[in-house]
Design a protein around this motif. Structure first.
Motif, PDB file in Angstrom:
ATOM      1  N   ASP A 194      15.130 -40.899 -26.216  1.00  0.00           N
ATOM      2  CA  ASP A 194      16.162 -40.381 -25.321  1.00  0.00           C
ATOM      3  C   ASP A 194      15.736 -38.988 -24.874  1.00  0.00           C
ATOM      4  OD1 ASP A 194      19.153 -41.060 -24.444  1.00  0.00           O
ATOM      5  OD2 ASP A 194      19.027 -38.914 -24.782  1.00  0.00           O
ATOM      6  N   SER A 195      16.094 -38.633 -23.650  1.00  0.00           N
ATOM      7  CA  SER A 195      15.699 -37.307 -23.151  1.00  0.00           C
ATOM      8  C   SER A 195      16.892 -36.495 -22.679  1.00  0.00           C
ATOM      9  CB  SER A 195      14.702 -37.457 -21.990  1.00  0.00           C
ATOM     10  OG  SER A 195      15.277 -38.219 -20.939  1.00  0.00           O
ATOM     11  N   GLY A 196      18.099 -36.959 -23.006  1.00  0.00           N
ATOM     12  CA  GLY A 196      19.294 -36.277 -22.529  1.00  0.00           C
ATOM     13  C   GLY A 196      20.296 -35.989 -23.615  1.00  0.00           C
ATOM     14  N   ARG A 197      21.524 -36.452 -23.416  1.00  0.00           N
ATOM     15  CA  ARG A 197      22.624 -36.112 -24.314  1.00  0.00           C
ATOM     16  C   ARG A 197      22.346 -36.502 -25.759  1.00  0.00           C
ATOM     17  NH1 ARG A 197      26.810 -38.481 -26.924  1.00  0.00           N
ATOM     18  NH2 ARG A 197      26.149 -40.545 -26.241  1.00  0.00           N
ATOM     19  N   ARG A 199      19.473 -37.135 -27.274  1.00  0.00           N
ATOM     20  CA  ARG A 199      18.372 -36.323 -27.817  1.00  0.00           C
ATOM     21  C   ARG A 199      18.896 -34.956 -28.262  1.00  0.00           C
ATOM     22  NH1 ARG A 199      14.448 -33.778 -24.529  1.00  0.00           N
ATOM     23  NH2 ARG A 199      16.277 -33.032 -23.381  1.00  0.00           N
ATOM     24  N   ASP A 200      19.691 -34.329 -27.392  1.00  0.00           N
ATOM     25  CA  ASP A 200      20.219 -33.003 -27.707  1.00  0.00           C
ATOM     26  C   ASP A 200      21.194 -33.048 -28.879  1.00  0.00           C
ATOM     27  OD1 ASP A 200      18.720 -32.151 -25.561  1.00  0.00           O
ATOM     28  OD2 ASP A 200      20.420 -32.003 -24.180  1.00  0.00           O
TER      29      ASP A 200
END
Length: 337
Positions: A220-223, A225-226
């Protein structure tokens, strides 16, 4: 790879593995129904299938990809709505495993739901047993996508991943495989101030130390991941690595799915582990196009995924990939120069 390569760091390997490794063929009558309705042919992107995961590992594949849905109460995905559109060839979940709480494995809710494993626990149990029976295997890289999102056309709403669910997911990996079977961010960070510093200083474990183990990467590269990183600087105490941005403390493993991306070789040279794809959406297989696979090999990306380590059984094509002599692990052409 034989023992003379044991001094190599794991970022000095290049492996081939499977994309959506658990996936079975979409229900045939449902596929034909959807194909008739599909004017754009987008349904063709789902027309692939895999042999059982343990057979993939026996072949020598050393990357797996798993999609996980949260199901805290159980039953969310137990009755695929697509089965109301076409008569199934076989019963879905005859043992009612999907009714029980826990993380589930499938591709597309209600549509592409046939799977070699209904639950994450069952998958982990099998790959742990396989690993224990093959204790000297090369490390197995596992990309894991925690899937959620909006309700689909049938109104099925996947459960949203939260901080507590990610804690449960970490615990599931640790208990399912055993902490001694995992290569974690803490293992790689060592005495460095950040995980990225450790990676840029080539602190990945050696092949000798990584044999018999698994390295998980959250896809994942968005929510999500964060959220996974939040409260865990450098991913301390986490079971998985993340697709973190270069220049951040958590950067170690990166997704660059298009092998045409010219940044891959530079990122590999710096010490990051990169995942890319040899093929996607069945396009390369339908046209027998090996250009992306060749780019992926040359880029030095350590993880190359494919739907076709074997030729398709669902449409006519000879396309399938491996390294020389039908192998799936080799020395990395960029990091071992």
């Amino acid at each position: 790879m034989r023992s003379q390569h044991d001094a190599l760091r794991i970022n000095q390997l290049q492996v081939i593995g499977s994309h959506n490794s658990y996936k079975k063929e979409i229900e045939p009558k449902l596929y034909r129904f959807l194909e008739e309705k599909d004017t754009s042919n987008s349904i063709q992107s789902l027309q692939y299938t895999h042999i059982p995961i343990l057979e993939q590992l026996d072949m020598g594949l050393r990357n797996l990809e798993i999609d996980v849905y949260a199901d805290s109460k159980g039953g969310t995905y137990a009755n695929p709505k697509g089965l109301s559109l076409a008569q199934p060839n076989e019963a879905f979940d005859p043992n009612k495993v999907m009714q029980k709480p826990g993380f589930k494995i499938l591709h597309v809710i209600d549509i592409d739901f046939r799977t070699h494993y209904y639950t994450l626990d069952a998958c982990l149990k099998d790959i742990k047993s396989w690993s224990e029976a093959h204790p000297n295997h090369e490390p197995i890289f596992v990309t894991l996508e925690a899937k959620d999102g909006k309700a689909n056309m049938f109104g099925t709403q996947p459960e949203e991943f939260t901080t507590s669910l990610f804690a449960e997911l970490d615990n599931a990996l640790k208990s399912g495989l055993g902490s001694d079977k995992l290569i974690t961010p803490d293992n790689v960070k060592g005495k460095y101030e950040t995980l990225e510093q450790a990676v840029l200083n080539n602190n990945w474990p050696t092949l000798k130390d990584a044999r018999g183990k698994f390295l998980f990467i959250l896809d994942d590269s968005g929510r999500k991941r964060d959220l996974y990183i939040k409260g865990h600087p450098s991913l301390n105490n986490r079971a998985m690595f993340a697709n973190a941005n270069p220049g951040t403390p958590e950067a170690a493993t990166l997704f660059r799915n298009n092998p045409e991306d010219k940044s891959i070789k530079d990122l590999v040279s710096k010490g990051y582990i990169i995942r890319t794809r040899a093929d996607a959406g069945t396009k390369e297989a339908r046209s027998n196009d090996y250009s992306h696979f060749n780019m992926a090999k040359d880029s030095g990306a350590q993880i190359i995924t494919t739907d076709y380590y074997l030729p398709s059984t669902l449409f006519k094509s000879d396309y399938h990939i491996s390294f020389k002599n039908g192998t799936y692990v080799r020395k990395n052409p960029v990091t071992t120069k």
